[in-house]
Design an enzyme around this catalytic site. Sequence first.
Site, PDB file in Angstrom:
ATOM      1  N   TYR A  31       0.801  -1.236   0.000  1.00 26.59           N
ATOM      2  CA  TYR A  31       0.000   0.000   0.000  1.00 26.59           C
ATOM      3  C   TYR A  31       0.836   1.290   0.000  1.00 26.59           C
ATOM      4  O   TYR A  31       2.040   1.232   0.182  1.00 26.59           O
ATOM      5  CB  TYR A  31      -1.087  -0.021   1.075  1.00 26.59           C
ATOM      6  CG  TYR A  31      -0.739  -0.150   2.541  1.00 26.59           C
ATOM      7  CD1 TYR A  31       0.509   0.132   3.057  1.00 26.59           C
ATOM      8  CD2 TYR A  31      -1.742  -0.533   3.441  1.00 26.59           C
ATOM      9  CE1 TYR A  31       0.756   0.033   4.419  1.00 26.59           C
ATOM     10  CE2 TYR A  31      -1.502  -0.636   4.806  1.00 26.59           C
ATOM     11  CZ  TYR A  31      -0.248  -0.348   5.290  1.00 26.59           C
ATOM     12  OH  TYR A  31      -0.007  -0.442   6.618  1.00 26.59           O
ATOM     13  N   GLU A  32       0.174   2.377  -0.238  1.00 25.41           N
ATOM     14  CA  GLU A  32       0.846   3.683  -0.440  1.00 25.41           C
ATOM     15  C   GLU A  32       1.810   3.645  -1.613  1.00 25.41           C
ATOM     16  O   GLU A  32       2.868   4.266  -1.574  1.00 25.41           O
ATOM     17  CB  GLU A  32       1.587   4.136   0.824  1.00 25.41           C
ATOM     18  CG  GLU A  32       0.717   4.402   2.027  1.00 25.41           C
ATOM     19  CD  GLU A  32      -0.443   5.341   1.743  1.00 25.41           C
ATOM     20  OE1 GLU A  32      -0.313   6.190   0.838  1.00 25.41           O
ATOM     21  OE2 GLU A  32      -1.477   5.203   2.404  1.00 25.41           O
TER      22      GLU A  32
END
Lengths: 258, 589
Positions: B441-442
Amino acid sequence: MKIAVCVKQIPDPAEEGSLDDATKTLKREGKLILDDSDAYGVEMALQLADSAGGEVVLVSMAPNGETNGLRTALAMGAESAILVSDPALQGTDALGTAKVLAAALKTASPDLILTATESTDGYTGTVPEQIAELLEWPSVTFAKSITIDGDKVKVERQTEVGYDEVECPTPCVVSVTAGVVEPRYPSFKGIMAAKSKPLEEKTIADLGIDASQIGWEGARQEIVDVAEVPAREAGEVITDEGDAHEKIVDFLKEMKVV
Amino acid sequence: MSDYSPPVEDIVFVLRHIADLESLMELDGFSQLPMDEVEGILEEAGRFMVAEVLPTDRVGDTTGAKLQADSSVAMPDGFDKAYKELVKAGWGSITFDAEWGGGGLPGTLGMAISEMLTATNMAFSLCPLLTHGAINAIEAHGSEEQKSFWLPNLVSGKWSGTMNLTEPNAGSDVGALTAKAKPEADGTYKITGQKIFITYGEHELAENIIHLVLARVEGAPPGTKGISLFIVPKFLVNADGTLGEKNAVTCLSLEEKMGIHASPTCVMEYGNSDGGATGYLIGEENQGMAQMFTMMNSARLGVGNSGIAISERVYQKSLNYAKERLQGRRPETQKGDQSPIIEHPDVKRNLLYIKSQLEAMRCLVYYNSALVDLTRFGKTQEDRTSADERAGILTPLSKAWSTDVANEIASVGIQIHGGAGYIEETGIAQHYRDIRIAAIYEGTNGIQAADLVARKLPIRNGEAMEELLLEIEKDVKENKLDDLSEPINDALSATRASNKYLLECFSELKIDAALSGATPYLELLSKLVAGWLMAKSAEIARTENYPKEFAEEKSATAEFFCKQILPTATALAPAIMAGDEILNAGINV
């Protein structure tokens, strides 16, 4: 209402302590923290001051000028602190401690003094009553709750079977049982604010105490011997031959749990 | 006994010597705090995390967040109390502007507190982390009115925040999103659409949830150029600040995940038959992508920080286990006795492998964070620009390398626990499952590598990168980094050769060739920068009056890192410069 709380700064119990070979007392050279058992008194005082109006002042003594534990209690919300710090305090026994604290408490002229029932590193459990005696104030022990009612306090005093309801005129000394309230965490803002709160350091000379009453010289108790903690013994295994439940009940009775 | 004790001594060392927190706190714009009080603050914060947050970690993993019939989300036992105590204690707000009720301290000090929070419960820590991102975006792009209306309650934690980018067909490719925004006569917008993977999209820990939602205004250009950013609260807020009626925002379902079970990962629906959820535009229309990046950069550093946090947790757990677990017999031990496994060389190697890389990533991420602080409040424009460039180069390293290594560390931690490690009861497996997402994620770690090669390396045609390498080179030459200078110099040469190759690829428009080597390049540069900072740490511990044992440990971890780990990255140079032919030949599209 001015409430004074006696607090002790002790070596962190989470770290392994060691004894001084010569004096057989706990070494207290490093950083000291607020005795956990005192956090309850501080919390109780803060709640009383919140509800009845008033301020909380801390009173403590330490031989080496340590303030770390006091800052924690100030960060929780106490207004100010008095620390009696003097190299001559090294070796002071319970009665000497009570004399020093009583003298410092007098300078704060509180309406109510709260203490723990005993410290985590000393466990003599006598200082609160000695302070009351020296001040010639009444004292109540083992409080689980305190309410202020005009010029008296109503205390629920824990006993082995329940609690007593006790009333006591102020000023008085009340010792607070550990675990009866949930001490608040010092907040970030509280910690920042604590830095600028008044923390007054006094020597025994400031308090007019004769050095012969305190330290090793004034101590009326002496530690004559220390021994290793006995190793933990193996537990007892009960084999169930139809009567295990009775044996468990007997064991619990022996432990005074039931 | 708890299985985590906050590593305050190590953290303060890095804050003091690598991030130079003292200088940061002297900058106009930050609150002043004497350096010698930092340790006390971290100890108090650490005590809080261990007492209040740590006990929720295991129950959070086994129970997980649960969607209720009324679309609310029930959190595991203890979360509500831990969140309320966290808000009361104020540990989540120390880095925000005093104007909004924060402590005004550098973000780098916040990283340290966040590390301890994440170590004690990663799933729990995501709630404040996402709130942090929302605050950054509103602070950077919101109007003055929006700031004073939304920020104080977000900063205090009374309200939490979320980031809503992803849709079923718009993940890494944000430009493909289809959520719609329809302008209303009163200046607000009606938002409709579905978002997925929304972390803490629904819960009742905070009184309100402020969703930041990317959507397209009718008639906006396609792709990333037509995206706008909106504030969409769960409960509408009256002008006097009290909560009004529920907005048309609904959590449709929760994902069943491999880890971070207690973090509710929501499918969110905005608007339905009711015409849409009320939203408030941030800044101008079609500026959403750039605005979202404000959130992403701080969030990326935060995810890198979670790599440190979980690695520390795994290290402490594995170390304790290795000291207690008796298995096998060392030659000097009497027959019939067993030795604690920590005495076996291979277990020692595993532990040092974890410890040295854990320290290395803390150096890298905290140094990166200090540069981000300088970007805001550096003394001169020149200071701010050069800090911004370097922070830009290091952020993909902090995010991707720290989380890749943390994944490996979690695996090695299980290895130290042997068969027991594979059994959930030991608790070590949870960290392996939890940290896996951090590499995804990110911005996946592959995207981080592409960002490094395609956007960051080419800054001023490679000059910003070269300035970093020159600083490392100078440090190695001037300071007594002892025999660690050789592996660092080797890695420097490999990096320079790679830079030259990659920049040539770009000038010859061989983009695929450059991107084919992006991941090994990110590893090389990460280990070079981390190795440099580790060698510096050892030198400082030796010369600055630290206790002998502490200095010796720092020397050992630096030596292990530079001599045994850094060379594995130097050896990646051929992989970086291999181009895309081999990939094309080996994998048929």
